[in-house]
Enzyme design. Structure first.
Site, PDB file in Angstrom:
ATOM      1  N   LYS A  43       0.817  -1.201   0.000  1.00  0.00           N
ATOM      2  CA  LYS A  43       0.000   0.000   0.000  1.00  0.00           C
ATOM      3  C   LYS A  43       0.852   1.252   0.000  1.00  0.00           C
ATOM      4  O   LYS A  43       0.349   2.360  -0.131  1.00  0.00           O
ATOM      5  CB  LYS A  43      -0.876   0.023   1.275  1.00  0.00           C
ATOM      6  CG  LYS A  43      -1.745  -1.180   1.440  1.00  0.00           C
ATOM      7  CD  LYS A  43      -2.353  -1.202   2.865  1.00  0.00           C
ATOM      8  CE  LYS A  43      -2.395  -2.616   3.334  1.00  0.00           C
ATOM      9  NZ  LYS A  43      -2.632  -2.788   4.757  1.00  0.00           N
ATOM     10  N   GLY A  44       2.161   1.059   0.159  1.00  0.00           N
ATOM     11  CA  GLY A  44       3.058   2.199   0.331  1.00  0.00           C
ATOM     12  C   GLY A  44       3.087   3.172  -0.842  1.00  0.00           C
ATOM     13  O   GLY A  44       3.374   4.352  -0.666  1.00  0.00           O
ATOM     14  N   GLU A  99       7.062   2.152  -6.737  1.00  0.00           N
ATOM     15  CA  GLU A  99       7.328   1.690  -5.366  1.00  0.00           C
ATOM     16  C   GLU A  99       7.509   2.884  -4.438  1.00  0.00           C
ATOM     17  O   GLU A  99       7.897   3.965  -4.879  1.00  0.00           O
ATOM     18  CB  GLU A  99       8.635   0.879  -5.361  1.00  0.00           C
ATOM     19  CG  GLU A  99       8.446  -0.619  -5.195  1.00  0.00           C
ATOM     20  CD  GLU A  99       8.085  -1.061  -3.781  1.00  0.00           C
ATOM     21  OE1 GLU A  99       7.444  -0.296  -3.027  1.00  0.00           O
ATOM     22  OE2 GLU A  99       8.444  -2.188  -3.429  1.00  0.00           O
ATOM     23  N   ASP A 100       7.292   2.653  -3.152  1.00  0.00           N
ATOM     24  CA  ASP A 100       7.559   3.709  -2.175  1.00  0.00           C
ATOM     25  C   ASP A 100       9.044   3.787  -1.837  1.00  0.00           C
ATOM     26  O   ASP A 100       9.633   4.861  -1.812  1.00  0.00           O
ATOM     27  CB  ASP A 100       6.717   3.511  -0.902  1.00  0.00           C
ATOM     28  CG  ASP A 100       6.844   2.124  -0.271  1.00  0.00           C
ATOM     29  OD1 ASP A 100       7.528   1.233  -0.850  1.00  0.00           O
ATOM     30  OD2 ASP A 100       6.266   1.906   0.802  1.00  0.00           O
ATOM     31  N   ASP A 103      14.800  -0.919  -0.105  1.00  0.00           N
ATOM     32  CA  ASP A 103      15.637  -1.095   1.074  1.00  0.00           C
ATOM     33  C   ASP A 103      16.659  -2.189   0.753  1.00  0.00           C
ATOM     34  O   ASP A 103      17.656  -1.927   0.094  1.00  0.00           O
ATOM     35  CB  ASP A 103      14.703  -1.436   2.243  1.00  0.00           C
ATOM     36  CG  ASP A 103      15.376  -1.443   3.588  1.00  0.00           C
ATOM     37  OD1 ASP A 103      16.218  -0.581   3.839  1.00  0.00           O
ATOM     38  OD2 ASP A 103      15.055  -2.323   4.412  1.00  0.00           O
ATOM     39  N   VAL A 155      11.869   5.255   7.961  1.00  0.00           N
ATOM     40  CA  VAL A 155      11.073   6.450   7.677  1.00  0.00           C
ATOM     41  C   VAL A 155       9.597   6.104   7.507  1.00  0.00           C
ATOM     42  O   VAL A 155       9.249   4.981   7.139  1.00  0.00           O
ATOM     43  CB  VAL A 155      11.588   7.190   6.421  1.00  0.00           C
ATOM     44  CG1 VAL A 155      12.986   7.739   6.644  1.00  0.00           C
ATOM     45  CG2 VAL A 155      11.566   6.277   5.189  1.00  0.00           C
TER      46      VAL A 155
END
Ligand code: IMP
Ligand code: MG
Length: 183
Positions: A43-44, A99-100, A103, A155
């Protein structure tokens, strides 16, 4: 809610400015293909994708995919699972994954390989945030459109969550470590 944050990393004005720049760049790059299918990773991606789409002055389509990532922890389990597939057949389509954050890169590496197999005409990656220091050395991801490189901190905000909270913050901030240290 705001008190749970140690610092604001990227404020609303900088976010919107960068999203406009990315939108213009994407519109220029896809103008000649005559096709753009934005695939948001739920959902990011939600806030970013909606703002970005409004800044791309081209006909486009949107679809969404959901993948499991961290659950309620801040560390990747390394186990990636498809929770919701696309509605669209992407064969022959020009696909842009939205994408958010990247990482370790495990999520996107998995997603890219899954979508590649369906024979899209092209497959590119757009991410709002990237943590280059955190990349798994086994994973190589080439990002085509990047909002911001950020340091290695957890974050939240502008779609990014901790345990499903903070997505509605209008900025990107660093969560105080004591908020998640119990997990
Ligand atoms: P990766 O597989 O390690 O690249 O993780 C990617 C996913 O983990 C992202 O799509 C996010 O949902 C989540 N994630 C990674 N870092 C953060 C962060 O700092 N805040 C919130 N979510 C994050
Ligand atoms: Mg998440």
């Amino acid at each position: 809610m705001h008190n749970d944050l140690a610092t604001v990393l990227i404020d609303d004005a900088r976010l919107q400015q960068r999203v406009r720049e990315l939108g213009a760049q994407i519109a220029a790059d896809y103008a000649e293909t005559g096709d753009l299918l934005m695939v948001g990773v739920l959902k990011g991606c939600a806030m970013f994708m909606m703002d970005l789409a409004r800044c791309i002055d081209l006909p486009l389509a949107m679809d969404f995919i959901a993948i499991s990532s961290y659950g309620q922890s801040t560390e990747s389990s390394g186990v990636v699972r498809l929770l919701k597939d696309l509605d669209t057949d992407i064969a022959g389509r020009h696909v842009l994954i939205v994408e958010d954050i990247i990482d370790s890169g495990l999520t996107l590496a998995y997603l890219r390989s899954q979508l590649d197999r369906r024979n899209p005409a092209s497959l590119r990656i757009c991410t709002l945030l990237n943590k280059p220091e955190r990349r798994d050395p086994e994973v190589s991801i080439s990002v085509d459109y990047l909002g911001f490189d950020i340091p290695n901190a957890f974050v939240v905000g502008y779609g990014l969550d901790y345990a499903e909270r903070y997505r509605n913050l209008p900025y990107i901030g660093v969560l105080k470590p004591e908020i998640y240290s119990g997990h």
